[in-house]
Design a protein around this motif. Structure first.
Motif, PDB file in Angstrom:
ATOM      1  N   LYS A 251       0.816  -1.107  -0.024  1.00 32.54           N
ATOM      2  CA  LYS A 251      -0.066  -0.023  -0.018  1.00 32.54           C
ATOM      3  C   LYS A 251       1.103   1.100  -0.083  1.00 32.54           C
ATOM      4  N   PRO A 252       0.732   2.010  -0.907  1.00 33.23           N
ATOM      5  CA  PRO A 252       1.537   3.409  -1.170  1.00 33.23           C
ATOM      6  C   PRO A 252       1.211   4.192   0.213  1.00 33.23           C
ATOM      7  N   HIS A 253       2.072   5.206   0.401  1.00 33.03           N
ATOM      8  CA  HIS A 253       2.125   6.103   1.252  1.00 33.03           C
ATOM      9  C   HIS A 253       1.247   7.334   0.481  1.00 33.03           C
ATOM     10  N   PRO A 254       0.495   8.051   1.478  1.00 30.58           N
ATOM     11  CA  PRO A 254      -0.030   9.249   0.947  1.00 30.58           C
ATOM     12  C   PRO A 254       0.723  10.077   0.056  1.00 30.58           C
ATOM     13  N   ALA A 255       0.232  10.816  -0.954  1.00 28.39           N
ATOM     14  CA  ALA A 255       1.066  11.664  -1.856  1.00 28.39           C
ATOM     15  C   ALA A 255       1.516  12.867  -0.784  1.00 28.39           C
TER      16      ALA A 255
END
Length: 419
Positions: free
Chosen positions: A380-384
């Motif tokens: 899961k990517p980190h928030p932009a």
């Protein structure tokens, strides 16, 4: 074996066990279910009083070729409708998380097999003792096929909170929590069929219908594991489920999915017909029978990054040596669990169904049937970052093993294509 795990009773004088003692005892129970010992354990179980078969049925099973150590799998006969057996086992398998015994109002019965009675849940398999035994066995086969309990790299220094979705009898999560004692594990399922008397203290269970949403805050878990729910999620709900899994996963956390297609490969004519009936029956109930091959794509579409995928080809039958024999036994349990549905779809009676299953077991050997088990995982990517933050900010992603798109187990002469 898995059934031995759930039937353990602790003497009163041993109920106050330390965490270390409890984990040692559970580890000993797990070791009894290893692939190298499972055949003998299964023989002992089948010969026990609780699982006694009639002499007539025993003679019928001898007609199936290639039984494990001379013992043919139990295809049709089920102990699920044996009232005394049911009451014997309800002391360790419950329908609630507070340790209170199950009540029959929590279930519905189809052709003598116990099923969940959860409104809005689509899962079509039983939740009785026989099915839990099959799921235990299936776990050990899959673990052997993939050389471990996860394909993504599991790091207990990073993964401190783990969610197991559709945990069933808890075989995977109990093994993992015993091995990784500093990690907290949560297992969820629509039916509470996990052991309550012996389990590590870092392991808890909760009754949850995923299709109604997960009862956890955003960004709760470092590792989310889900497998074998192809017969539980309608096709239209898979995107919602993936979004929910992603929602409760922490940024930088891992989501891993594992599924086996409903339809097997290299089928004979009898098995081909049966698979067509089963597939159409599942489609009519809104299920996606090909979801196993879509796991990688579904993760990518949900925004998961660093997605990797693989599949393992697993033989069904004595032609595939020990693991093939065990997978055949898993298949025997599966056809027993699906008996009520298949009879409903075809109009067959018990005698006709038993005869058909016997012919299918001959085809397993003659046509060298196999199944492909698919696994996909990602991060899961980190928030932009906000505009005022540095665009060069980065985050650490736990390393995942390098792998090709296909896992070829040593017990198969050649890798099979992804049918």
């Amino acid at each position: 074996m898995g059934s031995n795990q759930s039937s353990i009773r602790i003497p009163k004088k041993q109920q106050k066990m330390t965490q270390q003692e409890l984990q040692r005892q559970y580890q000993r129970n797990l070791s009894e279910a290893q692939l190298a010992e499972h055949q003998q354990a299964r023989m002992a179980l089948e010969n026990s009083a609780s699982f006694a078969r009639s002499q007539h049925h025993h003679q019928d099973m001898k007609q199936i070729p290639g039984g494990i150590n001379g013992h043919a799998p139990s295809i049709i006969t089920s102990t699920a409708n044996n009232d005394s057996f049911y009451h014997q086992r309800t002391t360790t398998i419950h329908s609630t998380t507070d340790g209170k015994p199950a009540t029959r109002q929590n279930y519905r019965w189809i052709d003598g097999r116990r099923h969940h009675n959860t409104e809005g849940a689509a899962y079509i398999m039983p939740n009785d003792i026989d099915e839990m035994d099959r799921l235990h066995l299936q776990h050990f086969v899959i673990r052997h096929a993939f050389n471990g309990n996860t394909r993504a790299k599991f790091d207990n220094k990073i993964h401190k909170d783990v969610l197991d979705v559709g945990c069933g009898p808890g075989t995977w999560i109990l093994e993992m929590s015993t091995e990784h004692t500093e990690t907290n594990f949560t297992g969820i399922d629509i039916s509470a069929v996990w052991p309550t008397e012996i389990r590590p203290r870092n392991c808890r269970f909760q009754v949850v219908n995923v299709l109604q949403g997960l009862p956890f805050e955003d960004n709760t878990f470092d590792f989310v594991h889900q497998r074998f729910l192809i017969m539980g999620y309608p096709a239209k709900d898979w995107p919602f489920v993936i979004k929910e899994l992603m929602r409760v996963t922490k940024p930088g956390g891992i989501i891993e999915l594992t599924e086996i297609p409903i339809v097997s490969n290299a089928n004979g004519p009898e098995l081909t017909k049966l698979m067509e009936v089963l597939e159409q029956g599942c489609i009519a109930r809104g299920l996606d029978t090909r979801a196993a091959k879509k796991l990688e794509g579904m993760l990518r579409e949900a925004g998961i990054q660093e997605v990797k995928a693989c599949h393992a080809s697993i033989p069904v039958g004595a032609w595939g040596a020990k693991v093939g024999q065990l997978m055949r036994e898993n298949s025997a349990g599966m056809w027993s669990s699906l008996k009520g549905l298949i009879k409903e779809l075809t109009g067959m009676n018990d005698t006709q169904y038993e005869a058909m299953i016997k012919r299918i077991f001959v085809e397993y050997e003659h046509y060298k049937c196999y199944v492909n088990c698919y696994c996909a995982w990602g991060v899961k990517p980190h928030p932009a970052p906000h505009p005022e933050e540095s665009s060069s900010s980065s985050y650490n992603i736990p390393a995942t093993p390098s792998s090709s798109s296909t896992t070829s187990p040593p017990y198969l002469p050649q890798p099979h294509p992804q049918h």
